[in-house]
Enzyme design. Sequence first.
Site, short mmCIF file in Angstrom:
data_model
loop_
_atom_site.label_atom_id
_atom_site.label_comp_id
_atom_site.label_asym_id
_atom_site.label_seq_id
_atom_site.Cartn_x
_atom_site.Cartn_y
_atom_site.Cartn_z
N GLU A 173 0.82 -1.23 0.00
CA GLU A 173 0.00 0.00 0.00
C GLU A 173 0.85 1.27 0.00
O GLU A 173 0.61 2.17 0.82
CB GLU A 173 -0.97 -0.01 1.20
CG GLU A 173 -2.01 -1.10 1.10
CD GLU A 173 -3.16 -0.98 2.11
OE1 GLU A 173 -3.06 -0.18 3.05
OE2 GLU A 173 -4.15 -1.72 1.93
N TYR A 244 -12.00 -3.37 1.32
CA TYR A 244 -12.73 -3.74 2.54
C TYR A 244 -14.11 -3.10 2.48
O TYR A 244 -14.25 -1.97 2.01
CB TYR A 244 -11.99 -3.22 3.78
CG TYR A 244 -10.64 -3.90 4.00
CD1 TYR A 244 -10.58 -5.16 4.57
CD2 TYR A 244 -9.45 -3.27 3.64
CE1 TYR A 244 -9.36 -5.79 4.79
CE2 TYR A 244 -8.22 -3.89 3.85
CZ TYR A 244 -8.18 -5.15 4.43
OH TYR A 244 -6.97 -5.78 4.64
N GLU A 292 -5.67 -8.32 -0.35
CA GLU A 292 -6.38 -7.99 0.89
C GLU A 292 -7.84 -7.75 0.51
O GLU A 292 -8.15 -6.84 -0.27
CB GLU A 292 -5.82 -6.74 1.57
CG GLU A 292 -4.47 -6.97 2.21
CD GLU A 292 -3.99 -5.78 3.04
OE1 GLU A 292 -4.82 -5.05 3.61
OE2 GLU A 292 -2.76 -5.59 3.10
N GLN A 350 -7.90 -11.01 7.55
CA GLN A 350 -6.71 -11.81 7.79
C GLN A 350 -7.17 -13.18 8.30
O GLN A 350 -8.35 -13.48 8.19
CB GLN A 350 -5.80 -11.09 8.77
CG GLN A 350 -5.41 -9.70 8.26
CD GLN A 350 -4.24 -9.07 8.99
OE1 GLN A 350 -3.66 -9.63 9.90
NE2 GLN A 350 -3.91 -7.83 8.58
O1 AHR Z 1 -5.40 -5.80 6.98
C1 AHR Z 1 -5.23 -4.67 7.79
C2 AHR Z 1 -4.47 -3.56 7.10
O2 AHR Z 1 -5.24 -3.07 6.04
C3 AHR Z 1 -3.16 -3.92 6.45
O3 AHR Z 1 -2.09 -3.90 7.33
C4 AHR Z 1 -2.99 -2.85 5.42
O4 AHR Z 1 -2.25 -3.28 4.31
C5 AHR Z 1 -4.41 -2.46 5.07
O5 AHR Z 1 -4.61 -1.10 5.08
#
Ligand code: AHR
Length: 502
Positions: A173, A244, A292, A350
Site C-alpha cells: 500500500e 474492505y 487484501e 486476515q
Molecule cells: O489488513 C489490515 C491492514 O489493512 C493492512 O495492514 C494494510 O495493508 C491495510 O490497510
Amino acid sequence: MLSAHLTLDPAFRVAPVHRRTFGTFVEHLGRCVYTGIYEPGHPTADEEGFRGDVLELTRELGATTARYPGGNFVSGYRWEDGVGPRSERPRRLDLAWHSTETNEFGLDEFVAWTRKAELEPMMAVNLGTRGVAEALDLLEYCNIESGTHLSDLRVAHGSKRPHDIRMWCLGNEMDGPWQIGHMGAREYGRLAAGTARAMRMIDPALELVACGSSGSGMPTFGAWESTVLEETYDLVDFISCHAYYEEHDGDLASFLASAADMDHFIDAVVATADSVGARLRSKKKINISFDEWNVWYLSRFQNAEPPRDWPVAPPLLEDHYHLADAVTFGGLLISLLRHSDRVTSACLAQLVNVIAPIMTEPGGRAWRQTTFHPFAQASRHAAGQVLRVEPASPTHETARFGEVAALDAVATHDEESGATTLFAVNRSTDRPLTLTADLRALGPVRLAGATVLSGPDPYARNTADAPDTVVPRTNTEARLDAGTLEITLPAVSWNVIRLLRA
Ligand code: AHR
C-alpha cells in the site's frame, strides 16, 4: 416471492479455478500471530508453540496461501530481527500499529507454521524504510540452498532446506499516506522495478506483485496503477488490489451488494493494466493479486483511540461477524471467482483474530466466525473450471451502488469428477427468491447437496459460548426434475448447491 433463472453449461468457461484464490494473510498485528497462530503454553500448542486448534481450523478453512508479515507492519520491519536465537532478538516499536514487536516469532517460524498448516507462504518485502539490498538479502536467506553468508545462516538457524518462496509482494500500500515511507507512483514504480530486476537476477522465475491502490476510493486510483505499471510492466506478474467493505448507517441493501463494487474495481484495474500493455505494445497480461479483501468495520477502527503506550499483541481490529457480513463476504468470493481469468491470486485479510474467520481466547477456546463458512465451502467445492452464469434476476435500487440484481451467482464444473457447484447469494433484505436453473447441458446429474447460510436475524453472530449459531444448514426445498433445478433462497442468504454426474 422473487424469482430468477439461470443456465449452467460447461461450455461457458471463464478460466480454471486457481487454488491461490483461497489465500489468506498473517500480519504482525494485534493478536493474529501472538495468541493467534502462536502461543507456547496453550493446551493445544505443539513443540514449536503453534496452537493446534488454530492449525486444525486453518486446514478446515481450506486456506491455500498465507501472505506475511504485513500489511502496514512490513513497511517498518527488519526481517533479521526475527531470525536466530530468540534470546538475542530485539524488541522494537511497531509504528504501524503502535505496538511492541517482541520478534519471538519470525520468518523461520512462519515458514515452519505454513508447512504444518499445509499452505504456501507468500512474502512481502519492506519498501517503506528499506530497499533493493534488504530485499535481496531476504531472498538469499529464504531461497538459496547454501554456500553463501545468508543461506548458511538460515541453515545454521535450523532450516536446512530452502524456504523456496515463489510469490513476493514489492512493498505494501505504498499509495497510502498512512504507510511508513509512503511515496508517489513514479517513485514507487522505479523502486519496485529496481527491486524486481535485482530479485530476478537471483531467480527469474519468481512471481512478483507490484502495489496497486489500497482501495478504489483513493484519489490516485487508476493513475497510480497506470504509472506503476509503466515502470514495472515487464518485471512483474501481478498488480495488487485491496478492498474492505462495511455496512454504513444501517444501509443493509447496499452492504449486501458490495460485490458490485468489487466487480467494478477489478474491471477498472484490468482495463488500466491492459491499456498500459497496449501502449507498450506488449503481448503480456498482468494479472491481479487481490491480496487484501474482507468485510472490515474500518470506520470503527478509525474512530477508536490508538493504544497510548506500546502494548505487546493488543486486541486490535477484532470484528465479530454476523450473518449479513457472511452473506456479503460470500458475494465477494463470487466476484473473485467470476474474475478468475484475471484474478489468479487473492488473500482474505486476515486469518486469526484480526478481521478474521477464526477467533481465539488467549489460553482458551478457538471458534469459527460466520465468515468462516462461505470461505471453507468455496475452497472445498470450487473445482475445475469457473462457469459464467448470467442470471435473469429481479433488481432493486441501492443507495451506494445503484441498481443491483437480487441474485448473484457463479458456478464451477470439474469435468474429471463430474462435480458442478453453484454458489449463490440472495441479496434481498426481506424477500425469498425462487431460483430455477436449466441444467440440461450438464447431462444427467443428481443433487449431491444444497446448503444455506441464513436465519431470522441478519445480525446473529457466533461466539465462543455459542459457536454454531450461524452455520450452513441443509436446504430441504431443492428439487431436481428433468434437467431443471428449483430451489428457494431465503432473504439474506449464502447458498451452495452441489451436483454430481448421475
Ligand atoms: O489488513 C489490515 C491492514 O489493512 C493492512 O495492514 C494494510 O495493508 C491495510 O490497510
